[in-house]
Design a protein around this motif. Structure first.
Motif, PDB file in Angstrom:
ATOM      1  N   ALA A  55      -6.882  -5.144  -6.269  1.00  0.00           N
ATOM      2  CA  ALA A  55      -6.990  -6.598  -6.361  1.00  0.00           C
ATOM      3  C   ALA A  55      -8.472  -6.924  -6.452  1.00  0.00           C
ATOM      4  O   ALA A  55      -9.275  -6.396  -5.682  1.00  0.00           O
ATOM      5  CB  ALA A  55      -6.369  -7.253  -5.125  1.00  0.00           C
ATOM      6  N   MET A  56      -8.822  -7.768  -7.409  1.00  0.00           N
ATOM      7  CA  MET A  56     -10.222  -8.053  -7.678  1.00  0.00           C
ATOM      8  C   MET A  56     -10.432  -9.557  -7.742  1.00  0.00           C
ATOM      9  O   MET A  56      -9.566 -10.287  -8.231  1.00  0.00           O
ATOM     10  CB  MET A  56     -10.632  -7.406  -9.000  1.00  0.00           C
ATOM     11  N   ALA A  57     -11.583  -9.995  -7.256  1.00  0.00           N
ATOM     12  CA  ALA A  57     -11.915 -11.418  -7.294  1.00  0.00           C
ATOM     13  C   ALA A  57     -13.400 -11.578  -7.571  1.00  0.00           C
ATOM     14  O   ALA A  57     -14.202 -10.722  -7.181  1.00  0.00           O
ATOM     15  CB  ALA A  57     -11.554 -12.077  -5.963  1.00  0.00           C
ATOM     16  N   TRP A  58     -13.746 -12.660  -8.234  1.00  0.00           N
ATOM     17  CA  TRP A  58     -15.149 -12.908  -8.572  1.00  0.00           C
ATOM     18  C   TRP A  58     -15.417 -14.404  -8.595  1.00  0.00           C
ATOM     19  O   TRP A  58     -14.520 -15.220  -8.794  1.00  0.00           O
ATOM     20  CB  TRP A  58     -15.512 -12.272  -9.910  1.00  0.00           C
ATOM     21  N   VAL A  59     -16.675 -14.723  -8.409  1.00  0.00           N
ATOM     22  CA  VAL A  59     -17.128 -16.114  -8.410  1.00  0.00           C
ATOM     23  C   VAL A  59     -17.212 -16.599  -9.857  1.00  0.00           C
ATOM     24  O   VAL A  59     -17.715 -15.897 -10.729  1.00  0.00           O
ATOM     25  CB  VAL A  59     -18.501 -16.230  -7.715  1.00  0.00           C
ATOM     26  N   GLU A  60     -16.694 -17.795 -10.071  1.00  0.00           N
ATOM     27  CA  GLU A  60     -16.801 -18.464 -11.371  1.00  0.00           C
ATOM     28  C   GLU A  60     -17.549 -19.784 -11.177  1.00  0.00           C
ATOM     29  O   GLU A  60     -17.812 -20.186 -10.034  1.00  0.00           O
ATOM     30  CB  GLU A  60     -15.403 -18.735 -11.939  1.00  0.00           C
ATOM     31  N   VAL A  80     -15.690  -8.867  -5.585  1.00  0.00           N
ATOM     32  CA  VAL A  80     -15.122  -7.981  -4.578  1.00  0.00           C
ATOM     33  C   VAL A  80     -13.866  -7.325  -5.157  1.00  0.00           C
ATOM     34  O   VAL A  80     -13.071  -7.971  -5.832  1.00  0.00           O
ATOM     35  CB  VAL A  80     -14.801  -8.743  -3.264  1.00  0.00           C
ATOM     36  N   HIS A  81     -13.745  -6.030  -4.918  1.00  0.00           N
ATOM     37  CA  HIS A  81     -12.550  -5.271  -5.289  1.00  0.00           C
ATOM     38  C   HIS A  81     -11.919  -4.745  -4.010  1.00  0.00           C
ATOM     39  O   HIS A  81     -12.634  -4.398  -3.065  1.00  0.00           O
ATOM     40  CB  HIS A  81     -12.916  -4.074  -6.171  1.00  0.00           C
ATOM     41  N   ALA A  82     -10.599  -4.659  -3.992  1.00  0.00           N
ATOM     42  CA  ALA A  82      -9.901  -4.161  -2.806  1.00  0.00           C
ATOM     43  C   ALA A  82      -8.870  -3.110  -3.207  1.00  0.00           C
ATOM     44  O   ALA A  82      -8.180  -3.255  -4.225  1.00  0.00           O
ATOM     45  CB  ALA A  82      -9.221  -5.310  -2.066  1.00  0.00           C
ATOM     46  N   VAL A  83      -8.795  -2.065  -2.388  1.00  0.00           N
ATOM     47  CA  VAL A  83      -7.795  -1.008  -2.538  1.00  0.00           C
ATOM     48  C   VAL A  83      -7.197  -0.749  -1.157  1.00  0.00           C
ATOM     49  O   VAL A  83      -7.730  -1.195  -0.147  1.00  0.00           O
ATOM     50  CB  VAL A  83      -8.395   0.300  -3.101  1.00  0.00           C
ATOM     51  N   GLU A  84      -6.122   0.009  -1.142  1.00  0.00           N
ATOM     52  CA  GLU A  84      -5.490   0.355   0.127  1.00  0.00           C
ATOM     53  C   GLU A  84      -6.006   1.702   0.636  1.00  0.00           C
ATOM     54  O   GLU A  84      -6.415   2.567  -0.145  1.00  0.00           O
ATOM     55  CB  GLU A  84      -3.970   0.412  -0.047  1.00  0.00           C
ATOM     56  N   SER A 150      -3.206  -3.146   3.509  1.00  0.00           N
ATOM     57  CA  SER A 150      -2.301  -3.687   2.496  1.00  0.00           C
ATOM     58  C   SER A 150      -3.089  -4.658   1.623  1.00  0.00           C
ATOM     59  O   SER A 150      -3.928  -5.413   2.124  1.00  0.00           O
ATOM     60  CB  SER A 150      -1.141  -4.428   3.171  1.00  0.00           C
ATOM     61  N   LEU A 151      -2.802  -4.653   0.339  1.00  0.00           N
ATOM     62  CA  LEU A 151      -3.470  -5.587  -0.567  1.00  0.00           C
ATOM     63  C   LEU A 151      -2.919  -7.004  -0.486  1.00  0.00           C
ATOM     64  O   LEU A 151      -3.605  -7.958  -0.852  1.00  0.00           O
ATOM     65  CB  LEU A 151      -3.325  -5.108  -2.019  1.00  0.00           C
ATOM     66  N   ARG A 169      -1.918  -2.697 -11.433  1.00  0.00           N
ATOM     67  CA  ARG A 169      -1.020  -1.716 -10.821  1.00  0.00           C
ATOM     68  C   ARG A 169      -0.532  -2.158  -9.434  1.00  0.00           C
ATOM     69  O   ARG A 169      -0.280  -1.334  -8.559  1.00  0.00           O
ATOM     70  CB  ARG A 169      -1.660  -0.335 -10.724  1.00  0.00           C
ATOM     71  N   LEU A 170      -0.396  -3.448  -9.235  1.00  0.00           N
ATOM     72  CA  LEU A 170       0.043  -3.950  -7.928  1.00  0.00           C
ATOM     73  C   LEU A 170       1.439  -3.454  -7.568  1.00  0.00           C
ATOM     74  O   LEU A 170       1.773  -3.368  -6.386  1.00  0.00           O
ATOM     75  CB  LEU A 170      -0.033  -5.479  -7.887  1.00  0.00           C
ATOM     76  N   ARG A 171       2.221  -3.084  -8.567  1.00  0.00           N
ATOM     77  CA  ARG A 171       3.558  -2.532  -8.272  1.00  0.00           C
ATOM     78  C   ARG A 171       3.450  -1.239  -7.478  1.00  0.00           C
ATOM     79  O   ARG A 171       4.407  -0.801  -6.854  1.00  0.00           O
ATOM     80  CB  ARG A 171       4.341  -2.325  -9.565  1.00  0.00           C
ATOM     81  N   ASN A 172       2.277  -0.584  -7.506  1.00  0.00           N
ATOM     82  CA  ASN A 172       2.059   0.660  -6.760  1.00  0.00           C
ATOM     83  C   ASN A 172       1.518   0.415  -5.355  1.00  0.00           C
ATOM     84  O   ASN A 172       1.279   1.375  -4.626  1.00  0.00           O
ATOM     85  CB  ASN A 172       1.100   1.566  -7.523  1.00  0.00           C
ATOM     86  N   ALA A 173       1.299  -0.826  -5.000  1.00  0.00           N
ATOM     87  CA  ALA A 173       0.795  -1.148  -3.654  1.00  0.00           C
ATOM     88  C   ALA A 173       1.914  -0.965  -2.633  1.00  0.00           C
ATOM     89  O   ALA A 173       3.104  -0.958  -2.966  1.00  0.00           O
ATOM     90  CB  ALA A 173       0.281  -2.578  -3.612  1.00  0.00           C
ATOM     91  N   ARG A 174       1.493  -0.808  -1.371  1.00  0.00           N
ATOM     92  CA  ARG A 174       2.489  -0.743  -0.303  1.00  0.00           C
ATOM     93  C   ARG A 174       3.310  -2.025  -0.328  1.00  0.00           C
ATOM     94  O   ARG A 174       2.785  -3.088  -0.652  1.00  0.00           O
ATOM     95  CB  ARG A 174       1.770  -0.625   1.045  1.00  0.00           C
ATOM     96  N   PRO A 175       4.565  -1.940   0.048  1.00  0.00           N
ATOM     97  CA  PRO A 175       5.391  -3.164   0.041  1.00  0.00           C
ATOM     98  C   PRO A 175       4.811  -4.203   1.006  1.00  0.00           C
ATOM     99  O   PRO A 175       4.296  -3.875   2.065  1.00  0.00           O
ATOM    100  CB  PRO A 175       6.761  -2.685   0.534  1.00  0.00           C
TER     101      PRO A 175
END
Length: 178
Positions: A55-60, A80-84, A150-151, A169-175
């Motif tokens: 999951a990624m977010a950035w300032v606009e 910012v990027h986030a992984v599990e 968890s994302l 690929r959020l389908r691959n994240a933990r439920p």
């Protein structure tokens, strides 16, 4: 690892691709066959193992100061990027390659302008390049890399914010917990 002028990149764990033939990606919402690439701004979205949910977010320009401080953090850059946690070992050990492709056959796709596509076969400009340490890439680019249990809580906050965002690929994240 970013494209130079006149290039797009394609990231892969396969260092043996001699040419890129248009195909319909199994996860694509697009029905047309494409070769996929990314430009300079979106290349960091792919500094991950292929199947890694992120999951990624950035300032606009339209991001509020409140959202920037709440999600990105005061004085913590603009992205910012986030992984599990479960993906840390893969982040450390993946052998990721970048193929430099000529930009001419590619066009931007999607309202978010997140990727570029070509409808013809494309040959790389040279051999694939090792991407290297993914943590070092993030650090050198000034991108925060968060590791979370968890994302989903982060994703929920980001998607309700005024930040720009993308999830891959959020389908691959933990439920998500009910």
């Amino acid at each position: 690892m970013r494209p130079r002028d006149g290039e797009v990149l394609h990231f892969s764990e396969d260092p043996t691709i001699a040419r890129f033939v248009p195909h319909v990606a199994p996860t694509s919402v697009e029905g047309e066959a494409y070769v996929w690439g990314v430009g300079f701004d979106r290349a960091p979205d792919y500094w991950f193992p292929r199947q890694c949910p992120r999951a990624m977010a950035w300032v606009e320009d339209t991001t509020s100061d409140v959202d920037r401080e709440r999600i990105v953090g005061a004085g913590c850059g603009v992205r910012v990027h986030a992984v599990e946690f479960g993906w840390l070992e893969a982040m450390r050990t993946v052998k990721l390659f970048a193929y430099r492709l000529p930009a001419a056959p590619f066009r931007v796709i999607g309202a978010e302008r997140h990727a570029m596509v070509a409808t013809e076969t494309v040959e790389p400009l040279g051999p694939p390049e090792k991407v290297g340490d993914l943590f070092d890439l993030h650090a050198a680019a000034g991108i925060q890399l968060r590791v979370l249990p968890s994302l989903w809580p982060f994703w929920d906050e980001v998607t309700r914010s005024t930040l720009g965002f993308s999830g891959i690929r959020l389908r691959n994240a933990r439920p998500a917990k009910p």
